[in-house]
Write a protein that holds these residues in place. Structure first.
Motif, PDB file in Angstrom:
ATOM      1  N   SER A  31       0.381  -3.773   5.470  1.00 28.17           N
ATOM      2  CA  SER A  31       1.005  -2.675   6.200  1.00 28.17           C
ATOM      3  C   SER A  31       2.046  -1.972   5.328  1.00 28.17           C
ATOM      4  CB  SER A  31       1.675  -3.218   7.471  1.00 28.17           C
ATOM      5  OG  SER A  31       2.697  -4.150   7.148  1.00 28.17           O
ATOM      6  N   GLU A  37      -2.389  -3.327  10.246  1.00 27.63           N
ATOM      7  CA  GLU A  37      -1.314  -3.181  11.230  1.00 27.63           C
ATOM      8  C   GLU A  37      -0.237  -4.221  10.958  1.00 27.63           C
ATOM      9  OE1 GLU A  37      -0.646  -3.335  16.093  1.00 27.63           O
ATOM     10  OE2 GLU A  37      -2.672  -3.319  15.232  1.00 27.63           O
ATOM     11  N   ASP A  73      -2.544  -8.671   8.014  1.00 26.52           N
ATOM     12  CA  ASP A  73      -1.418  -8.189   7.207  1.00 26.52           C
ATOM     13  C   ASP A  73      -0.990  -9.245   6.184  1.00 26.52           C
ATOM     14  OD1 ASP A  73       0.529  -6.456   6.343  1.00 26.52           O
ATOM     15  OD2 ASP A  73       1.908  -6.856   8.002  1.00 26.52           O
TER      16      ASP A  73
END
Length: 251
Positions: free
Chosen positions: A11, A50, A56
């Protein structure tokens, strides 16, 4: 052809871009959530994720090839020649299988430990002349079955290189760039990411620090390793640091 190209989900693509640029890599693709950076030996793709998701901070082991179908054929032939001269059944398991991924046709390689990875068609084949010539991308395969992982990498055409120790490790290089490491580990097989530097680490440490990435050098049994704070620190899958090992001299 065979080139190392893991995919890192994050992210924090902006921070990763700054870090990879400081390491001496050059961005060669930018499609929003998909960015590719070339070193002089191997590539790394960044894929948007995300924040806080299971993806992530996760790295996926991967390679690039020139012709996906031909790569699958050669890989299966290599495995067949190792195990038996008999032709496998049409519906029998094969280590290399052509698949349709969301980004196009690919080849999935399946190993005895249950680990699998994709070989994607390379979008371009030229080596980036502007990248730091000493830096290589390293993809790591952590596995409870290092012997099976070694056989799998031999089937795909990875080139073994000598290692100065005799524990359950194996080092490979890819013909068109990058390093593949097999490391013994308990639990499910998984991927790791790192880099290798063919030269003294102090100049690289100074370059990273000047770019805002403080780094420390650790002396280890077979050389030095530079550790820099991971841009994904705090994410579920992220180790605290990104490592850059000094290339070990081979006897």
């Amino acid at each position: 052809m065979l080139r190392v190209r893991p995919v890192h989900f994050t992210s924090r693509t902006g921070a990763w871009k700054q870090l990879l640029t400081a390491l001496g890599m050059v961005q060669t693709e930018d499609d929003g959530g998909w960015q590719v950076f070339d070193s002089a030996s191997g590539r790394l793709a960044l894929h948007g994720a995300e924040a806080g998701s299971a993806q992530d901070g996760r790295t996926v082991f991967g390679v690039e090839v020139g012709d996906v179908a031909e790569f699958a054929r050669r890989t299966n032939l290599s495995a067949l020649e190792e195990g038996s001269r008999e032709e496998p059944q049409e519906d029998g398991p094969r280590p290399a299988e052509l698949v349709s991924a969301d980004h196009g046709d690919a080849c999935r390689i399946s190993a005895p430990d249950g680990f699998s990875f994709l070989a994607d068609k390379a979008s371009h084949t030229a080596q980036c002349a502007d990248a730091d010539p000493a830096l290589a991308v390293v993809a790591v395969w952590y596995t409870p079955d290092p012997e099976g992982a070694v056989r799998t990498l031999l089937h795909v055409g990875a080139r073994p290189r000598p290692v100065p120790d005799n524990d359950e490790t194996a080092d490979f290089t890819a013909k068109n760039g990058g390093v593949l490491l097999v490391r013994s580990a308990s639990g499910p097989s998984r991927s790791g990411l790192g880099f290798e530097y063919d030269g003294g680490l102090e100049p690289l440490q100074e370059r990273l620090t000047a770019a805002g990435f403080p780094a420390s050098v650790t002396e280890e049994a077979f050389g030095s390793t530079l550790h820099v704070a991971n841009p994904d620190a705090g994410s579920p899958n992220a180790p605290a640091t990104v490592w850059i090992s000094q290339r070990r001299p081979m006897g």
